[in-house]
Scaffold this motif. Structure first.
Motif, mmCIF file in Angstrom:
data_model
loop_
_atom_site.group_PDB
_atom_site.id
_atom_site.type_symbol
_atom_site.label_atom_id
_atom_site.label_comp_id
_atom_site.label_asym_id
_atom_site.label_seq_id
_atom_site.Cartn_x
_atom_site.Cartn_y
_atom_site.Cartn_z
ATOM 1 N N PRO A 233 40.399 43.252 43.855
ATOM 2 C CA PRO A 233 41.740 42.724 43.587
ATOM 3 C C PRO A 233 41.987 41.944 44.940
ATOM 4 O O PRO A 233 41.622 42.325 45.841
ATOM 5 N N GLN B 210 45.454 39.910 37.815
ATOM 6 C CA GLN B 210 46.287 41.313 37.710
ATOM 7 C C GLN B 210 47.492 41.013 36.798
ATOM 8 O O GLN B 210 47.879 42.220 36.504
ATOM 9 N N TYR C 94 41.394 38.400 40.970
ATOM 10 C CA TYR C 94 40.324 39.284 41.059
ATOM 11 C C TYR C 94 39.178 38.146 41.504
ATOM 12 O O TYR C 94 39.215 37.084 41.110
ATOM 13 N N ARG D 16 37.065 43.247 38.829
ATOM 14 C CA ARG D 16 38.171 44.054 39.051
ATOM 15 C C ARG D 16 38.165 44.932 40.139
ATOM 16 O O ARG D 16 39.267 45.508 40.281
#
Length: 586
Positions: A382, A212, A360, A379
């Motif tokens: 997360p 992230q 992720y 993605r």
């Protein structure tokens, strides 16, 4: 996410800012022209100069931002103690920012253009220049920046065009800080020694896993710094940088390097040996940072996060100037008294910190290329979870500090390197015979393929001999006095060190015999030698008893006798740099 504080006037927008998509990085010509424009408009605060050549045949540029009152270089008497070393209490802290070592990772180029402008045009930032001197190398690898393309950073999300990692000699300049074969590195070394910065920052973009964060950070390995600096880095400077970036809405994590399949296996601190910028800086008690933006994030947030990181560094150095100066001063005093120096390191996996890592989920799916299972990061999944961070290294090889090294004058390339990096070489005026420690190479490993133009040596095994050696007029004495760059000398001239000059092949000629024997002639000489020297015969027989293969190998035994006789040339496998342990001066 935080952006530059206020929009700049239209006339002062950079090429990056003029692109509505935020996917353009400046060309080399645009970058230098921008700094020339700033220098013309703000001569009282910005000084632009050429600082040596690069392999592209173009000059390295030095941008200095400072208040008008204290715009002098640190080589003035006010900034130096009587010893010739920097008087850290008598100058403002210096932050040295270098960009474009890998021009395909150009965020720092654009961010520094914006930051330099804002330091001059925004009053809250201009105040920083009364407390901190900022030195910027706009583009280090000019050669690679001119090799503009849109394909070589295949894994990276923008910009539309960028430069190439290798320089004009196809060197990766972030492996050239010790050997300094490029003119880029030679010019940089002179500039670094001129400023002897308190903090050094070199801007980069990462490769590797998906996560992230937009910004990750490599800091100088605290285990390798002098204790006072390592303690300050871990206890004050790094926490402030992480907190400052969090406040600017750029949560930051240590550089994502790991051994397992995904980062959750545990992050490992990057061990920056002196071939790298931050490892080189550490040799001179300079704290180094390598901010690494994430390659998969768009170019615009990568530039803005780099801008905010550089700004946070300046703000923090201003706030902690006294603590930083005290830590460096203590480190200098401690190093002057230090007698044993670590030369190689290994990760200490018995110690770890815990970081809350924002990643992720790593999953597997069939590859569209091979049909085999392949990793991807989801993605849509997360997470934030605790991850081990192994951030301590332990020394595995050490060496004691000699009074001086003795370097025969024939090794001119080594002598030039030492001088360029702050060492003083004193030439003998007459022949001198002195007791010294001499190294002989017993074993070493060499890479099977060239690395940055060299077959690099490692795992060096030495035999140390105390002997009287004779040195000629013109040979060099390199004293490891208080004013000398002690750690630099130890890590370059001790052949066991990871990035020693021996490791990089500067002394390879001594590893090859220049004379040998004809076996049918030497057989009789060897037999006579063994009759005259019973101790040598006894050593040979013991070797044969413990090694049947050797006992059955006549040529190997003949070679052993030759290598242990006066007929074997004394310079073979003999390290030409001697260690003098005496007192005073020669």
């Amino acid at each position: 996410m935080s952006l530059a504080p206020t929009p700049p006037p239209a006339a002062w927008r950079t090429p990056f800012e003029n692109d509505p998509a935020g996917n353009t990085t400046a060309t080399y010509a645009e970058c230098i022209a921008y700094y020339q424009k700033l220098a013309a408009a703000y001569p009282q605060h910005l000084h632009l100069a050429e600082a040596g050549l690069t392999d592209a045949g173009l000059p390295l540029h030095e941008v200095v931002l400072s208040s008008a009152v204290s715009f002098s270089m640190p080589s003035t008497d006010q900034g130096r103690a009587n010893s010739g070393k920097l008087n850290l209490a008598a100058r403002k802290p210096v932050v040295f920012i270098q960009n474009g070592i890998h021009p395909g990772e150009p965020e720092g180029i654009d961010a520094s253009m914006m930051l330099a402008r804002d330091l001059l045009q925004q009053k809250p930032l201009l105040k920083l220049l009364s407390q901190v001197t900022v030195v910027i190398v706009p583009v280090y690898n000019i050669d690679g920046m001119l090799n503009r393309n849109s394909t070589t950073r295949v894994n990276q999300n923008g910009p539309a065009q960028y430069g190439f990692r290798g320089n004009a000699r196809h060197l990766d300049l972030n492996r050239d800080y010790i050997k300094q074969e490029s003119r880029n590195a030679q010019s940089f070394a002179a500039l670094f020694q001129k400023w002897q910065p308190d903090v050094f920052v070199e801007t980069h973009t990462s490769n590797g896993a998906d996560y992230q964060y937009t910004m990750t950070l490599i800091a100088t390995q605290h285990s390798k710094l002098a204790p006072a600096l390592g303690t300050y880095l871990q206890g004050q400077l790094l926490p402030a940088l992480y907190q400052g970036m969090e406040q600017k809405k750029w949560p930051m994590t240590p550089y994502v390097d790991f051994e397992g399949r995904t980062p959750e296996s545990g992050l490992q601190a990057f061990l920056e040996s002196p071939r790298y910028s931050t490892g080189y800086a550490a040799l001179f008690n300079t704290i180094g940072f390598m901010p690494e933006t994430h390659m998969l994030k768009a170019f615009a947030p990568r530039v803005h996060s780099t801008y905010d990181f550089l700004k946070t560094v300046l703000e923090t150095v201003e706030q902690q100037a006294a603590a930083l100066a005290a830590a460096r001063a203590t480190a200098a005093v401690d190093m002057a008294a230090q007698t044993t120096f670590p030369l190689t390191w290994a990760l200490d996996d018995s110690q770890h910190e815990t970081v809350q890592f924002r990643g992720y989920e790593g999953r597997m799916k069939p590859s569209d290329v091979s049909g085999q299972p392949r990793l991807y990061y989801d993605r849509a999944a997360p997470f934030t979870r605790p991850v081990k961070y192994f951030n301590t290294y332990r020394p595995t090889t050490t060496a004691t500090r000699p009074t001086a090294y003795l370097l025969p004058k024939a090794w001119t390339e080594v002598a030039d390197l030492l001088r360029r990096n702050g060492a003083t070489l004193e030439a003998l005026t007459q022949e001198v015979s002195v007791p010294v420690e001499t190294y002989y190479f017993e074993d070493y490993k060499t890479t099977a393929k060239p690395f940055e133009g060299h077959y690099v040596h490692s795992q060096v095994q030495l035999r140390t001999v105390r002997e009287t050696a004779t040195f000629q007029p013109g040979d060099f004495v390199v004293y490891l006095s208080e004013a000398a760059p002690i750690r630099y000398l130890m890590e370059t001239l001790e052949p066991q060190a990871t990035d020693s000059f021996f490791a990089w092949g500067f002394f390879d000629s001594v590893l090859q015999q220049k004379e040998h024997f004809s076996d049918y002639v030497f057989e009789d000489l060897a037999a006579d030698l063994l009759r005259r020297e019973p101790a040598l015969r006894e050593r040979l027989e013991k070797l044969k008893q413990g090694n049947p293969a050797f006992a059955a190998n006549g040529p190997a035994q003949l070679e052993w006798v030759y290598l242990n006789s006066a007929y074997h040339e004394p310079g073979h496998n003999r390290y030409p740099v001697a260690r003098w342990l005496g007192e005073g001066e020669l």
